[in-house]
Design an enzyme around this catalytic site. Sequence first.
Site, short mmCIF file in Angstrom:
data_model
loop_
_atom_site.label_atom_id
_atom_site.label_comp_id
_atom_site.label_asym_id
_atom_site.label_seq_id
_atom_site.Cartn_x
_atom_site.Cartn_y
_atom_site.Cartn_z
N LYS A 13 23.45 33.42 -22.76
CA LYS A 13 23.36 33.84 -24.17
C LYS A 13 21.90 33.92 -24.63
O LYS A 13 21.48 34.89 -25.25
CB LYS A 13 24.12 32.87 -25.09
CG LYS A 13 25.58 32.70 -24.76
CD LYS A 13 26.29 31.74 -25.71
CE LYS A 13 25.76 30.32 -25.69
NZ LYS A 13 25.96 29.60 -24.43
N ARG A 88 30.89 28.25 -33.22
CA ARG A 88 31.40 27.52 -32.06
C ARG A 88 32.74 26.87 -32.33
O ARG A 88 33.29 26.24 -31.43
CB ARG A 88 30.39 26.43 -31.69
CG ARG A 88 29.47 26.78 -30.56
CD ARG A 88 28.52 25.61 -30.39
NE ARG A 88 28.06 25.45 -29.06
CZ ARG A 88 26.88 25.90 -28.62
NH1 ARG A 88 26.10 26.60 -29.41
NH2 ARG A 88 26.50 25.66 -27.40
N ARG A 127 17.50 24.76 -14.65
CA ARG A 127 16.56 25.57 -15.47
C ARG A 127 15.41 24.74 -16.04
O ARG A 127 15.53 23.55 -16.28
CB ARG A 127 17.32 26.30 -16.56
CG ARG A 127 17.47 25.57 -17.82
CD ARG A 127 18.19 26.37 -18.86
NE ARG A 127 19.03 25.47 -19.60
CZ ARG A 127 19.87 25.83 -20.52
NH1 ARG A 127 20.03 27.10 -20.81
NH2 ARG A 127 20.58 24.95 -21.15
N ARG A 161 15.38 20.57 -20.59
CA ARG A 161 16.11 20.09 -21.76
C ARG A 161 16.79 18.76 -21.48
O ARG A 161 17.32 18.55 -20.39
CB ARG A 161 17.17 21.13 -22.17
CG ARG A 161 16.64 22.11 -23.18
CD ARG A 161 17.54 23.26 -23.41
NE ARG A 161 18.93 22.92 -23.72
CZ ARG A 161 19.84 23.84 -24.01
NH1 ARG A 161 19.51 25.11 -24.06
NH2 ARG A 161 21.09 23.49 -24.27
N ARG A 172 29.62 19.61 -22.33
CA ARG A 172 29.41 20.84 -23.11
C ARG A 172 30.43 21.91 -22.73
O ARG A 172 30.93 22.66 -23.57
CB ARG A 172 27.97 21.34 -22.91
CG ARG A 172 26.97 20.52 -23.70
CD ARG A 172 25.56 20.59 -23.15
NE ARG A 172 25.02 21.92 -23.05
CZ ARG A 172 23.96 22.24 -22.29
NH1 ARG A 172 23.35 21.30 -21.57
NH2 ARG A 172 23.52 23.47 -22.26
P1 AP5 Z 1 20.59 30.73 -20.63
O1 AP5 Z 1 20.28 32.12 -21.06
O2 AP5 Z 1 19.69 29.63 -21.06
O3 AP5 Z 1 22.11 30.39 -21.01
P2 AP5 Z 1 22.75 29.97 -22.40
O4 AP5 Z 1 24.11 30.59 -22.44
O5 AP5 Z 1 21.82 30.28 -23.53
O6 AP5 Z 1 22.87 28.42 -22.15
P3 AP5 Z 1 22.60 27.19 -23.11
O7 AP5 Z 1 22.69 25.98 -22.22
O8 AP5 Z 1 21.37 27.35 -23.91
O9 AP5 Z 1 23.85 27.26 -24.02
P4 AP5 Z 1 24.49 26.14 -24.79
O10 AP5 Z 1 25.50 26.90 -25.54
O11 AP5 Z 1 25.01 24.99 -24.01
O12 AP5 Z 1 23.26 25.50 -25.59
P5 AP5 Z 1 22.73 25.65 -27.06
O13 AP5 Z 1 21.26 25.58 -27.02
O14 AP5 Z 1 23.38 26.79 -27.77
O15 AP5 Z 1 20.72 30.72 -19.04
C1 AP5 Z 1 20.90 29.52 -18.31
C2 AP5 Z 1 20.13 29.57 -16.97
O16 AP5 Z 1 20.72 30.55 -16.14
C3 AP5 Z 1 18.66 29.97 -17.12
O17 AP5 Z 1 17.90 29.27 -16.18
C4 AP5 Z 1 18.65 31.47 -16.83
O18 AP5 Z 1 17.39 31.87 -16.30
C5 AP5 Z 1 19.77 31.58 -15.81
N1 AP5 Z 1 20.51 32.83 -15.92
C6 AP5 Z 1 20.90 33.50 -17.05
N2 AP5 Z 1 21.59 34.60 -16.75
C7 AP5 Z 1 21.67 34.66 -15.39
C8 AP5 Z 1 22.27 35.56 -14.45
N3 AP5 Z 1 22.94 36.66 -14.85
N4 AP5 Z 1 22.15 35.26 -13.13
C9 AP5 Z 1 21.48 34.14 -12.70
N5 AP5 Z 1 20.88 33.27 -13.54
C10 AP5 Z 1 20.98 33.51 -14.86
O19 AP5 Z 1 23.31 24.33 -27.76
C11 AP5 Z 1 22.86 23.04 -27.37
C12 AP5 Z 1 23.61 21.99 -28.18
O20 AP5 Z 1 23.34 22.16 -29.58
C13 AP5 Z 1 25.14 22.02 -28.07
O21 AP5 Z 1 25.60 21.33 -26.93
C14 AP5 Z 1 25.54 21.33 -29.38
O22 AP5 Z 1 25.40 19.94 -29.30
C15 AP5 Z 1 24.50 21.87 -30.37
N6 AP5 Z 1 24.92 23.09 -31.07
C16 AP5 Z 1 24.30 24.32 -31.00
N7 AP5 Z 1 24.94 25.20 -31.77
C17 AP5 Z 1 25.98 24.56 -32.34
C18 AP5 Z 1 27.03 24.94 -33.23
N8 AP5 Z 1 27.13 26.21 -33.68
N9 AP5 Z 1 27.94 24.00 -33.59
C19 AP5 Z 1 27.86 22.73 -33.15
N10 AP5 Z 1 26.90 22.29 -32.31
C20 AP5 Z 1 25.97 23.20 -31.91
#
Ligand code: AP5
Length: 218
Positions: A13, A88, A127, A161, A172
């Site tokens: 994402k 979410r 990552r 992270r 998660r």
């Molecule tokens: P990346 O692009 O970083 O993936 P992502 O989907 O953004 O993963 P996140 O871990 O950031 O998502 P998340 O939803 O757990 O975390 P968030 O920060 O939103 O890619 C991942 C890796 O794969 C990278 O190394 C990339 O290079 C590689 N990659 C990407 N695409 C690829 C491909 N096609 N092939 C190979 N490699 C690839 O949330 C964190 C925390 O915040 C949550 O756990 C929660 O506690 C809180 N939070 C955030 N938003 C909310 C909400 N709306 N409500 C409640 N809590 C929330």
Amino acid sequence: MILILLGPPGAGKGTQSRRLQERRGLPQLSTGDMLRAAVAADSDIGRETKAIMAAGGLVPDRLMVRMIAERIEQEDCKDGFILDGFPRTTAQAEALDGLLVARGLKLSLVIEIRVDDLVMIERVIGRFTCTKCGIGYHDTFKTTRIDNVCDSCGSTKFDRRADDREDTVRARLEAYHIQTAPLLDHYLKQGIVVPVDGMAVMDEVTFQINQAVDGVND
Ligand code: AP5
């Protein structure tokens, strides 16, 4: 244009919404990045959410809805925005519907990035990012060209992270399947979901997303 990128942790994402931001000139609103900034700043929200995030749980809806409601009021969102990590929960999706209706706006597209859970765990725990310019890398899938030197800015400082540990990633993923995946039904009923194959290489995923977004008449 208002876009949502929906998918489990590690689906891509963040990677894809940053590419969309560059291509379409729309701001990427990552609730994860906003929360990590709040934790780093030791703000009230940061103190309230730090432990929840470290455990892989979801931050309370009231905080998230307030955060997004304030963010979309800003000038850079006037022509649209890309939501990365929000909504979410069903409560967040319903609150977003209300926020958009109140402003005479509508969602353009929900991009569902489909991936395999086991691959996600590998992606997330491998990552790291450059602390200076923020470019993302991966131990296996996207290494630096020269060992320990950022390709983009030449810095030698990198960060991982706090919630990218295997046990937290599993929590998660569970939160995603129980609380977030049901949102697909909410948006399928609106006829605005486009699935893309998140297991493909990054550029192919970008291609699929661009095709879907370019097909929107907004
Ligand atoms: P990346 O692009 O970083 O993936 P992502 O989907 O953004 O993963 P996140 O871990 O950031 O998502 P998340 O939803 O757990 O975390 P968030 O920060 O939103 O890619 C991942 C890796 O794969 C990278 O190394 C990339 O290079 C590689 N990659 C990407 N695409 C690829 C491909 N096609 N092939 C190979 N490699 C690839 O949330 C964190 C925390 O915040 C949550 O756990 C929660 O506690 C809180 N939070 C955030 N938003 C909310 C909400 N709306 N409500 C409640 N809590 C929330």
